[in-house]
Design an enzyme around this catalytic site. Structure first.
Site, mmCIF file in Angstrom:
data_model
loop_
_atom_site.group_PDB
_atom_site.id
_atom_site.type_symbol
_atom_site.label_atom_id
_atom_site.label_comp_id
_atom_site.label_asym_id
_atom_site.label_seq_id
_atom_site.Cartn_x
_atom_site.Cartn_y
_atom_site.Cartn_z
ATOM 1 N N ASP A 235 40.257 48.874 36.804
ATOM 2 C CA ASP A 235 40.315 50.320 36.548
ATOM 3 C C ASP A 235 39.943 50.616 35.094
ATOM 4 O O ASP A 235 40.049 49.749 34.227
ATOM 5 C CB ASP A 235 41.739 50.840 36.773
ATOM 6 C CG ASP A 235 42.156 50.742 38.223
ATOM 7 O OD1 ASP A 235 41.274 50.711 39.092
ATOM 8 O OD2 ASP A 235 43.379 50.676 38.465
HETATM 9 N N1 URA Z 1 45.291 46.638 40.237
HETATM 10 C C1 URA Z 1 45.223 47.857 39.685
HETATM 11 O O1 URA Z 1 46.039 48.714 39.970
HETATM 12 N N2 URA Z 1 44.232 48.102 38.811
HETATM 13 C C2 URA Z 1 43.318 47.182 38.433
HETATM 14 O O2 URA Z 1 42.450 47.460 37.614
HETATM 15 C C3 URA Z 1 43.403 45.911 39.019
HETATM 16 C C4 URA Z 1 44.393 45.666 39.912
#
Ligand code: URA
Length: 256
Positions: free
Chosen positions: A113
């Protein structure tokens, strides 16, 4: 009986060819084909069974000629906050590609993310990327989660057993509260890679994630890498990842 696809020496399926060119993973390559973006010898090809003659056919993607990379490269980045895991962003935001410098057409293996930091792999080896991302491989991914409130021990157990999310119950995970963090920091090791999975697991139990840092992807850590920094995978790291991914052949290993 299910027939195996015909193997013709010197020819490969169109999606495999595109992944060998470092254009995208095999699955994403199929999407490009189905979207009519791929031409072989000037003709649009939308048949996923189409084959390409290596070093003979001329292939273009959205008008740009592509050919198999001669060397494979494998890079790890310590992704900083506020960077998007995409190859290009229409809105001009900073992407992870702005931070990776390679003369090869590498792309990220999976995604993190925007505000998740930590280990993100890049390669131009489509097979490798495809296999690592395959859910059946169950590559362990370790996250350090910082919470807005303290995690209760019984909730840690629930997370470890699996929680029911809208896309199904999560597989068993390892959950360890970091000593002396008063329950605000937790190490979570998952073997799945669903969208925003760690956030959703904690949100499901009423916790807000303040920070998320991927500290390891299989054997690969970001130890010694500054935020935004990159390095090539070491040979032992690559060997172990290939073993986990079930890749037997010895591939070429080069620098970035
Ligand atoms: N889980 C999440 O919530 N975000 C990420 O970027 C990776 C795993």
């Amino acid at each position: 009986m299910k027939q195996r696809p015909l193997q013709v020496p010197g020819q490969v399926r169109i999606n495999r060819y595109l992944s060998m060119c470092g254009v995208a993973s095999r699955r994403k390559a199929e999407e490009l084909v189905l979207a009519g973006k791929v031409r072989v010898n000037r003709k649009v090809v939308m048949d996923l069974a189409a084959r390409v003659r290596m070093h003979a056919d001329k292939v273009t993607v959205e008008g740009r000629p592509v050919s198999p990379d001669e060397e494979y490269v494998y890079i790890v980045m310590n992704k900083p906050k506020d960077t998007i895991t995409t190859v290009s962003d229409e809105r001009g935001r900073t992407t992870v590609m702005d931070l990776v410098s390679s003369r090869h057409r590498v792309y990220p293996v999976g995604r993190l993310d925007r505000n998740t930091t930590g280990v993100l792999l890049f390669t131009n080896d489509g097979e490798f990327a495809h296999k690592l991302m395959h859910p059946a491989r169950g590559i362990p991914k370790s996250y350090r989660v910082t919470l807005e409130s303290s995690l209760k021990p019984d909730h840690a157990e629930k997370l470890a057993r699996g929680v029911a999310l809208e896309d199904g119950t999560t597989a068993p995970a390892e959950v360890m509260i970091v000593p002396r963090s008063k329950g605000r920091e937790v190490i979570v090791i998952i073997r799945e890679g669903r969208n925003r999975q760690v956030h959703r697991m904690f949100e499901h139990l009423g916790y807000e994630v303040a920070k998320l840092d991927r500290v390891a992807y299989g054997p690969v850590t970001k130890d010694g890498l500054a935020r935004g920094g990159t390095r090539s995978l070491t040979k032992p790291e690559l060997r172990q990842l290939k073993e986990i991914a079930g890749i037997k052949d010895e591939m070429r290993i080069t620098g970035a």
